[in-house]
Design a protein around this motif. Structure first.
Motif, PDB file in Angstrom:
ATOM      1  N   GLN A   1       9.904   3.934 -12.564  1.00  0.00           N
ATOM      2  CA  GLN A   1      11.285   4.212 -12.182  1.00  0.00           C
ATOM      3  C   GLN A   1      11.591   3.839 -10.734  1.00  0.00           C
ATOM      4  N   ASP A   2      10.595   3.943  -9.866  1.00  0.00           N
ATOM      5  CA  ASP A   2      10.867   3.718  -8.455  1.00  0.00           C
ATOM      6  C   ASP A   2      10.607   2.284  -8.013  1.00  0.00           C
ATOM      7  N   VAL A   3      10.210   1.423  -8.957  1.00  0.00           N
ATOM      8  CA  VAL A   3       9.849   0.051  -8.589  1.00  0.00           C
ATOM      9  C   VAL A   3      11.065  -0.738  -8.102  1.00  0.00           C
ATOM     10  N   ALA A   4      12.173  -0.663  -8.840  1.00  0.00           N
ATOM     11  CA  ALA A   4      13.346  -1.488  -8.528  1.00  0.00           C
ATOM     12  C   ALA A   4      13.845  -1.231  -7.110  1.00  0.00           C
ATOM     13  N   ALA A   5      13.926   0.047  -6.712  1.00  0.00           N
ATOM     14  CA  ALA A   5      14.418   0.379  -5.370  1.00  0.00           C
ATOM     15  C   ALA A   5      13.462  -0.140  -4.298  1.00  0.00           C
ATOM     16  N   ALA A   6      12.149  -0.009  -4.561  1.00  0.00           N
ATOM     17  CA  ALA A   6      11.161  -0.482  -3.581  1.00  0.00           C
ATOM     18  C   ALA A   6      11.225  -2.001  -3.433  1.00  0.00           C
ATOM     19  N   MET A   7      11.363  -2.706  -4.562  1.00  0.00           N
ATOM     20  CA  MET A   7      11.421  -4.163  -4.508  1.00  0.00           C
ATOM     21  C   MET A   7      12.704  -4.644  -3.815  1.00  0.00           C
TER      22      MET A   7
ATOM     23  N   LEU B   1      -2.250   4.452  -3.302  1.00  0.00           N
ATOM     24  CA  LEU B   1      -1.061   5.243  -3.636  1.00  0.00           C
ATOM     25  C   LEU B   1      -1.490   6.249  -4.704  1.00  0.00           C
ATOM     26  N   LEU B   2      -1.875   7.450  -4.269  1.00  0.00           N
ATOM     27  CA  LEU B   2      -2.480   8.412  -5.187  1.00  0.00           C
ATOM     28  C   LEU B   2      -1.550   8.797  -6.321  1.00  0.00           C
ATOM     29  N   ASP B   3      -0.264   8.872  -6.054  1.00  0.00           N
ATOM     30  CA  ASP B   3       0.707   9.219  -7.089  1.00  0.00           C
ATOM     31  C   ASP B   3       1.230   7.978  -7.810  1.00  0.00           C
ATOM     32  N   GLY B   4       0.814   6.808  -7.352  1.00  0.00           N
ATOM     33  CA  GLY B   4       1.287   5.566  -7.967  1.00  0.00           C
ATOM     34  C   GLY B   4       2.776   5.329  -7.758  1.00  0.00           C
ATOM     35  N   LYS B   5       3.373   5.978  -6.771  1.00  0.00           N
ATOM     36  CA  LYS B   5       4.817   5.861  -6.552  1.00  0.00           C
ATOM     37  C   LYS B   5       5.127   4.739  -5.572  1.00  0.00           C
ATOM     38  N   PHE B   6       5.876   3.756  -6.045  1.00  0.00           N
ATOM     39  CA  PHE B   6       6.245   2.646  -5.181  1.00  0.00           C
ATOM     40  C   PHE B   6       7.273   3.068  -4.140  1.00  0.00           C
ATOM     41  N   ALA B   7       7.905   4.213  -4.350  1.00  0.00           N
ATOM     42  CA  ALA B   7       8.869   4.709  -3.373  1.00  0.00           C
ATOM     43  C   ALA B   7       8.199   4.978  -2.027  1.00  0.00           C
ATOM     44  N   THR B   8       6.871   5.152  -2.037  1.00  0.00           N
ATOM     45  CA  THR B   8       6.170   5.411  -0.779  1.00  0.00           C
ATOM     46  C   THR B   8       5.945   4.136   0.031  1.00  0.00           C
ATOM     47  N   LEU B   9       6.049   2.958  -0.601  1.00  0.00           N
ATOM     48  CA  LEU B   9       5.809   1.705   0.133  1.00  0.00           C
ATOM     49  C   LEU B   9       6.768   1.514   1.301  1.00  0.00           C
ATOM     50  N   PRO B  10       8.089   1.724   1.109  1.00  0.00           N
ATOM     51  CA  PRO B  10       8.976   1.614   2.279  1.00  0.00           C
ATOM     52  C   PRO B  10       8.611   2.597   3.389  1.00  0.00           C
ATOM     53  N   ARG B  11       8.073   3.767   3.010  1.00  0.00           N
ATOM     54  CA  ARG B  11       7.675   4.742   4.036  1.00  0.00           C
ATOM     55  C   ARG B  11       6.470   4.239   4.820  1.00  0.00           C
ATOM     56  N   ILE B  12       5.552   3.556   4.117  1.00  0.00           N
ATOM     57  CA  ILE B  12       4.387   2.992   4.804  1.00  0.00           C
ATOM     58  C   ILE B  12       4.856   1.907   5.772  1.00  0.00           C
ATOM     59  N   VAL B  13       5.811   1.089   5.309  1.00  0.00           N
ATOM     60  CA  VAL B  13       6.359   0.049   6.190  1.00  0.00           C
ATOM     61  C   VAL B  13       6.986   0.688   7.429  1.00  0.00           C
ATOM     62  N   ALA B  14       7.760   1.748   7.206  1.00  0.00           N
ATOM     63  CA  ALA B  14       8.415   2.441   8.327  1.00  0.00           C
ATOM     64  C   ALA B  14       7.374   3.009   9.284  1.00  0.00           C
ATOM     65  N   GLU B  15       6.290   3.560   8.730  1.00  0.00           N
ATOM     66  CA  GLU B  15       5.230   4.116   9.570  1.00  0.00           C
ATOM     67  C   GLU B  15       4.534   3.011  10.363  1.00  0.00           C
ATOM     68  N   GLY B  16       4.315   1.868   9.698  1.00  0.00           N
ATOM     69  CA  GLY B  16       3.706   0.730  10.378  1.00  0.00           C
ATOM     70  C   GLY B  16       4.577   0.206  11.502  1.00  0.00           C
ATOM     71  N   ARG B  17       5.876   0.145  11.249  1.00  0.00           N
ATOM     72  CA  ARG B  17       6.808  -0.335  12.285  1.00  0.00           C
ATOM     73  C   ARG B  17       6.846   0.631  13.463  1.00  0.00           C
ATOM     74  N   ARG B  18       6.875   1.917  13.146  1.00  0.00           N
ATOM     75  CA  ARG B  18       6.858   2.913  14.219  1.00  0.00           C
ATOM     76  C   ARG B  18       5.601   2.741  15.070  1.00  0.00           C
ATOM     77  N   LEU B  19       4.493   2.530  14.394  1.00  0.00           N
ATOM     78  CA  LEU B  19       3.216   2.386  15.078  1.00  0.00           C
ATOM     79  C   LEU B  19       3.212   1.166  15.996  1.00  0.00           C
ATOM     80  N   ILE B  20       3.584  -0.002  15.447  1.00  0.00           N
ATOM     81  CA  ILE B  20       3.554  -1.239  16.229  1.00  0.00           C
ATOM     82  C   ILE B  20       4.516  -1.163  17.413  1.00  0.00           C
TER      83      ILE B  20
END
Length: 780
Positions: free
Chosen positions: A448-454, A572-591
């Motif tokens: 369900q969360d794939v389309a929004a993440a893509m 992705l322990l829950d297999g939720k693609f909705a977390t991918l944008p959060r990882i990107v955001a965390e990476g951007r914050r870090l860099i």
């Protein structure tokens, strides 16, 4: 005879406790150590035993021996920094270890005649393992009992259709049960097992490439190698200036301590560690700290289809009627209810069609070889459900049926035919007369969360590539439903050329690839990297392992096999693609934040290094005591950097981390150095004492550095205004409160000298601001 009896006993009651212990002692156990984090000793060593800690520690001892305790403040900061780094990494380690324990799979075994559940690392050779729907095959083995056992080998091959397994047939680790039950005997365990063998090959590749770490290490290496020549020149110049041995050593220590960015490595480690903890709370397991950063740099995301874009289950999309006048709902509901072994296809149909409770008068179960099943319901008729090409083989049927079936198959649907016969099959031989009634369209369920993440990745300029072992048409259908592609076609990788340049061109031209083998996935990832792309790969199966490890960032889905999770950098322990944008955001914050604090630290490094060189050439006394530079460091760099490194930041990643830093810190540090030395020189030659002249230089450097902080803290939102204001208040207190002024050896010169220093400070601040504005304008 005895051996046959022994084998029969093993196949019914399993191994005894003594036999298990014997195999463990012989090393025939599925022992596997998944290292998710560093050990405590590694954490302590990495935070304490560094080159700069060694230099600072040596200088700290020199200052203590000379009895100048107030100038040893940098040593306390060194100890505190190391402790904070250790504490943060231990917190991150606990998060990693807890999440790793959650993701570890279990195995059902029969020992001493009873079933028990054990960690899969404790399975031994000849263990009798039990399989139920949903269970993972954790070691290679041979089937000894099967009741409609069907195995999903998509993790190994990418092919989504399950395979029927009978007695004597082999099972490979990495597959899992989708229907029926069975037992199998462990044959290959540990490194010999298929999944582990592939994972071991993958481990030969390098770790995550971190531009942050590499860039900072390069800068620190340049600084480190400059320390010895600068120290020699500075020491000689202080002796030439006629200072005492005590003052000569103190001045040299101040000059060396000033060029070392003491907290930069610490803050980088802390920022990584806190990112791990933050993502851990969102059920994202980060197995290598730099992995958080890498996803923010990714410009191509390769995704597997089965189990990644889809959740591994099927859904009934539609029942297309070929003949009117039949109660489709009741017929399909009755067939599903009559099925003894609920495979995924039957389970998908059953959801939409309720059981009419018809009396079953005869049945033939589904077989993956026959590809059809039969159910008879007396007066309600004889019904067949299966693959259209198998049911209609040798039968006369209209072109319309064939065209309809083929059109849906090309769209990627799994097409079943519902047909009515006049009689029951003769054993496994189909009746002569069969009437096609409907086509049942089955499709894999897209997460369900794939389309929004893509959609998020497309908006961020990240290209999406679907790389699947399944049929190209099926993969294309799923990609369209996931919102990855709208038009265009797919590419059958069976026709992939050998030349890497040709492969790279094909990868640029298509977005969906089918019939891909594990080694081809790896080859395709390398082809994309040869074009300069930063590639992330997601997957859940053994067939994804090599590509996951070779990608710049491998991400495993939590429901995947252990082999993928062991080689992936992120799980992705829950297999939720909705977390991918959060990882990107965390990476951007870090860099973005590490770049910001690196600028803060290195401006002072450049400034003090230039002051060291000017002092060495002119033979002037060094314009600071160590405590003065500790004061500047903590107020304008150390304390603010800690908060800025952890603040939200959504700035998009741009390549050229080191170049941008050097373009800012060299001019800015040079401006601060020029006017700081001018302030010191004017004071020293204007009648002020050495202590008063050092106070004037400290004030100029402190205010110039404070302005650098204000520039880097922009935009000045409320929290940053509070931070900058607090540092200014602290600075004023140090100059106003007598105790603090005495501790830092600050003594104001006369009004004339102070006025000249003030003018030089204003010019320094104006020059820094002017350079910043010109830089911004040129970048625009």
């Amino acid at each position: 005879m005895l051996e046959m009896e022994e084998n029969t006993r093993h196949e019914t009651s399993g191994l005894t406790g003594a036999e298990v212990r014997e195999r463990i002692e012989d090393g025939r156990v599925n022992a596997y150590v998944q290292k998710a984090s560093r050990t405590y000793s590694e954490i302590i060593r990495s935070n304490v035993l560094t080159r700069f800690n060694a230099v600072l520690g040596g200088l700290f001892l020199v200052v203590i021996i000379l009895g100048s305790i107030n100038d040893a403040l940098f040593g306390m900061v060194l100890i505190l920094n190391s402790l904070i780094g250790i504490i943060q990494e231990i917190r991150a380690k606990k998060t990693l270890d807890a999440l790793s324990l959650i993701s570890a799979p279990k195995a059902k075994v029969i020992r001493d005649g009873s079933q028990t559940e054990i960690p899969y690392g404790q399975v031994v050779v000849d263990d009798l393992l039990v399989l139920h729907p949903g269970d993972q095959v954790v070691v290679d083995g041979t089937v000894v009992s099967s009741e409609g056992l069907e195995i999903d080998e998509s993790m190994l091959t990418g092919e989504s259709l399950p395979v029927s397994k009978g007695i004597g047939e082999g099972l490979l680790s990495g597959s899992h049960t989708v229907a029926g039950t069975g037992r199998y005997v462990a044959v290959k365990v540990g490194r010999e097992a298929y999944a582990q063998e592939l994972a071991d090959k993958a481990r030969k590749f390098s770790l995550s490439k971190s531009e942050l770490r590499e860039g900072i290490d390069r800068l620190l290496k340049w600084i480190f190698w400059s320390i010895v020549p600068v120290a020699v020149l500075l020491f000689y110049s202080q002796v030439r200036a006629g200072l005492s041995i005590h003052d000569t050593f103190i001045g040299t220590v101040a000059g060396i301590v000033g060029i070392i960015p003491q907290g930069l490595v610490l803050l980088t480690s802390i920022a990584f560690a806190i990112s791990v903890i933050t993502l851990g709370r969102q059920r994202v397991l980060v197995q290598e700290l730099p992995a958080v950063e890498v996803l923010a740099r990714v410009d191509v995301l390769c995704v597997d289809k089965t189990g990644t874009l889809t959740d591994g289950t099927l859904q009934t999309c539609e029942a297309v009627e070929l003949e009117e006048g039949f109660d489709m709902s009741s017929i399909l509901g009755a067939i599903c209810s009559a099925s003894v072994h609920k495979n995924p296809t039957i389970a998908a149909i059953e959801v939409n069609y309720p059981d009419p409770h018809w009396q079953l008068t005869g049945s033939v179960p589904f077989s993956s070889e026959r590809k059809w099943s039969y159910a008879g319901f007396g007066e309600h008729g004889h019904w067949l459900l299966g693959a259209p090409e198998m049911l209609m083989e040798g039968k006369v049927h209209s072109d319309r049926i064939s065209e309809t079936y083929e059109s849906y198959a090309k769209k990627g649907y799994r097409v079943l035919m519902l047909a009515k016969s006049d009689s029951a099959p003769a054993g496994i031989v189909l009746p002569e007369s069969i009437l096609p009634v409907a086509l049942v369209l089955i499709a894999e369920r897209v997460r369900q969360d794939v389309a929004a993440a893509m959609k998020f990745f497309r908006e961020q300029g990240v290209a999406i590539k679907v790389i699947s072992g399944d049929n190209p048409s099926t993969a294309l259908s799923v990609a369209r439903r996931a919102g990855i592609v709208n038009g265009g076609g797919s590419y059958d990788v069976r026709f992939l050329p050998e030349d890497e340049r040709e492969v790279a061109e094909i990868m640029e031209s298509f977005d969906v690839f089918g019939r891909v083998t594990p080694y081809q996935k790896q080859k395709m990832v390398k082809a994309l990297q040869s074009k300069g792309h930063v590639v992330a790969m997601t997957g859940d199966g053994v067939n994804d392992v090599l590509a996951l490890k070779d990608a710049d960032l491998g991400m495993a889905v939590g429901s995947g096999v252990a082999a993928t999770k062991s080689v992936a950098r992120i799980v992705l322990l829950d297999g939720k693609f909705a977390t991918l944008p959060r990882i990107v955001a965390e990476g951007r914050r870090l860099i973005a934040n590490i770049e910001l604090v690196a600028n803060l630290f290195l401006v002072k490094t450049v400034c003090v290094m230039l002051i060291d060189l000017v002092t060495s050439v002119t033979g002037m006394p060094f314009p600071f005591l160590p405590r003065h530079l500790s004061l500047v460091s903590e107020i304008t760099i150390g304390i603010p950097a800690f908060f800025l490194a952890l603040a939200p930041n959504i700035r998009r990643y741009k390549p050229g981390f080191v170049g941008r830093i050097l373009h800012f810190v060299i001019p800015t540090g040079s401006i601060a150095a020029i006017f700081t030395m001018a302030s010191f020189y004017m004071a020293l030659n204007g009648g002020a004492s050495l202590e008063e002249s050092r106070t004037a230089a400290t004030l100029t450097l402190l205010l110039s550095s404070m302005w650098v902080l204000i520039i880097l803290a922009r935009p000045l939102i409320k929290l940053r205004i509070l931070l900058v204001s607090s540092m200014n208040i602290l600075m004023v207190m140090i100059f106003v409160v007598p105790f603090m002024r005495t501790f830092f050896a600050l003594d104001f010169p006369g009004y004339r000298i102070l006025g000249i220093s003030g003018i030089l400070t204003i010019i320094s601040v104006a020059a820094i601001e002017t350079y910043w504005r010109l830089r911004i304008r040129n970048k625009a």
